[in-house]
Design an enzyme around this catalytic site. Structure first.
Site, PDB file in Angstrom:
ATOM      1  N   GLY A   1      -4.108  -4.257   2.071  1.00  0.00           N
ATOM      2  CA  GLY A   1      -4.947  -3.827   3.189  1.00  0.00           C
ATOM      3  C   GLY A   1      -4.854  -4.694   4.429  1.00  0.00           C
ATOM      4  O   GLY A   1      -5.800  -4.744   5.218  1.00  0.00           O
ATOM      5  N   SER A   2      -3.728  -5.369   4.629  1.00  0.00           N
ATOM      6  CA  SER A   2      -3.641  -6.201   5.837  1.00  0.00           C
ATOM      7  C   SER A   2      -3.647  -5.337   7.105  1.00  0.00           C
ATOM      8  O   SER A   2      -4.194  -5.738   8.130  1.00  0.00           O
ATOM      9  CB  SER A   2      -2.427  -7.128   5.795  1.00  0.00           C
TER      10      SER A   2
ATOM     11  N   LEU B   1      -1.125   5.214  -1.516  1.00  0.00           N
ATOM     12  CA  LEU B   1       0.006   5.692  -2.322  1.00  0.00           C
ATOM     13  C   LEU B   1      -0.177   7.061  -2.975  1.00  0.00           C
ATOM     14  O   LEU B   1       0.778   7.608  -3.520  1.00  0.00           O
ATOM     15  CB  LEU B   1       0.347   4.644  -3.394  1.00  0.00           C
TER      16      LEU B   1
ATOM     17  N   ILE C   1      -1.854  13.391  -0.695  1.00  0.00           N
ATOM     18  CA  ILE C   1      -3.113  13.900  -0.136  1.00  0.00           C
ATOM     19  C   ILE C   1      -3.300  15.369  -0.549  1.00  0.00           C
ATOM     20  O   ILE C   1      -2.417  16.192  -0.298  1.00  0.00           O
ATOM     21  CB  ILE C   1      -3.109  13.794   1.411  1.00  0.00           C
TER      22      ILE C   1
ATOM     23  N   HIS D   1       4.555   4.597   8.088  1.00  0.00           N
ATOM     24  CA  HIS D   1       5.624   4.414   7.110  1.00  0.00           C
ATOM     25  C   HIS D   1       6.492   3.244   7.564  1.00  0.00           C
ATOM     26  O   HIS D   1       6.873   3.173   8.739  1.00  0.00           O
ATOM     27  CB  HIS D   1       6.469   5.692   6.997  1.00  0.00           C
TER      28      HIS D   1
ATOM     29  N   ASP E   1       5.777  12.162   3.945  1.00  0.00           N
ATOM     30  CA  ASP E   1       6.531  11.562   5.055  1.00  0.00           C
ATOM     31  C   ASP E   1       7.249  12.566   5.960  1.00  0.00           C
ATOM     32  O   ASP E   1       8.270  12.247   6.561  1.00  0.00           O
ATOM     33  CB  ASP E   1       7.584  10.559   4.518  1.00  0.00           C
TER      34      ASP E   1
ATOM     35  N   GLU F   1       3.875  -3.262  12.768  1.00  0.00           N
ATOM     36  CA  GLU F   1       2.693  -2.480  12.367  1.00  0.00           C
ATOM     37  C   GLU F   1       1.427  -3.043  13.008  1.00  0.00           C
ATOM     38  O   GLU F   1       0.616  -2.301  13.569  1.00  0.00           O
ATOM     39  CB  GLU F   1       2.552  -2.484  10.840  1.00  0.00           C
TER      40      GLU F   1
HETATM   41  C1  GRF Z   1       2.679  -1.231   5.041  1.00  0.00           C
HETATM   42  O1  GRF Z   1       3.970  -1.752   5.234  1.00  0.00           O
HETATM   43  C2  GRF Z   1       2.649   0.240   5.323  1.00  0.00           C
HETATM   44  O2  GRF Z   1       3.558   0.646   6.280  1.00  0.00           O
HETATM   45  C3  GRF Z   1       3.059   0.798   3.994  1.00  0.00           C
HETATM   46  O3  GRF Z   1       2.432  -0.017   3.044  1.00  0.00           O
HETATM   47  C4  GRF Z   1       2.264  -1.315   3.585  1.00  0.00           C
HETATM   48  C5  GRF Z   1       0.825  -1.687   3.403  1.00  0.00           C
HETATM   49  O4  GRF Z   1       0.607  -3.030   3.663  1.00  0.00           O
HETATM   50  N1  GRF Z   1       2.813   2.200   3.923  1.00  0.00           N
HETATM   51  P1  GRF Z   1      -0.889  -3.587   3.790  1.00  0.00           P
HETATM   52  O5  GRF Z   1      -1.634  -3.158   2.530  1.00  0.00           O
HETATM   53  O6  GRF Z   1      -1.486  -3.015   5.016  1.00  0.00           O
HETATM   54  O7  GRF Z   1      -0.738  -5.073   3.852  1.00  0.00           O
END
Ligand code: GRF
Length: 192
Positions: A12-13, A85, A88, A104, A145, A174
């Site tokens: 969840g970063s 993951l 949906i 993604h 996707d 991101e």
């Molecule tokens: C991210 O790289 C996102 O693009 C992918 O999963 C990762 C999640 O990372 N779908 P985090 O849990 O937000 O650290």
């Protein structure tokens, strides 16, 4: 006020980075964090930011009914998938048309689809000898996707890069772009 729900399955970063970006915002607020895993670290991050977080296990999630009730109870108007993951369910896609987006960690349509998540993506990028990778932010539709692309950003992949190096570069992109793209996409949805 638009209430966002973030769905996340793991660390969840990104969820935390988005929470930080919108903290104190008077028009957009992160009102709920939802995970399919009770032990996901994202729950700790939610606590830190004072955001309610819930677990909806796969079976219940797939049925769609309970999750719709939860979203209604929290008056959610927009959904952000950040490392989520599960597939949906269609009912959810129909209820949030162009109001659900995913990030993604590659340049779709390359390295997308079932099984292409997290480090699997970065390992495939390195194994293929790609010279670039990046991020794709897209609307969610019924196929993994494949929803309409909203935004992409690229980073260089050097011949000496490991998959961890690529993951680091992609995460950086991101953190930099995802919150702003969420803000813009919500703005566009409100004008429709
Ligand atoms: C991210 O790289 C996102 O693009 C992918 O999963 C990762 C999640 O990372 N779908 P985090 O849990 O937000 O650290």
């Amino acid at each position: 006020m638009i209430n966002i729900a973030i769905f996340a399955s793991g660390s969840g970063s990104n969820a935390e980075n988005i929470a930080e970006y919108f903290s104190g915002n008077k028009e957009i607020q992160i009102s709920l964090i939802l995970s399919n895993k009770a032990d996901a670290f994202v729950h700790e991050r939610a606590k830190k930011w004072g955001i309610p977080s819930l677990t909806c296990p796969k079976k219940e999630f797939d049925e769609g009914k309970r999750i719709l009730e939860i979203l209604r109870d929290h008056n959610i108007g927009f959904i952000v998938l950040a490392g989520f993951l599960l597939k949906i369910p269609d009912t959810l896609i129909e209820t949030f048309p162009k109001k659900m987006i995913n990030i993604h960690p590659a340049l779709l349509p390359k390295y997308g689809g079932k099984g292409m998540y997290g480090d699997h993506v970065h390992k495939a990028v390195v194994a293929a000898g790609e010279t670039e990778s990046g991020i794709t932010i897209h609307y969610v539709n019924e196929h993994y996707d494949e929803g309409q692309v909203i935004f992409q950003a690229k980073c260089e992949v050097l011949p000496t890069d490991t998959f961890e190096d690529v993951a680091r570069k992609v995460h950086k992109l991101e953190y930099l772009h995802f919150p702003k793209v969420i803000e813009q996409t919500i703005g566009a949805a409100q004008k429709r």
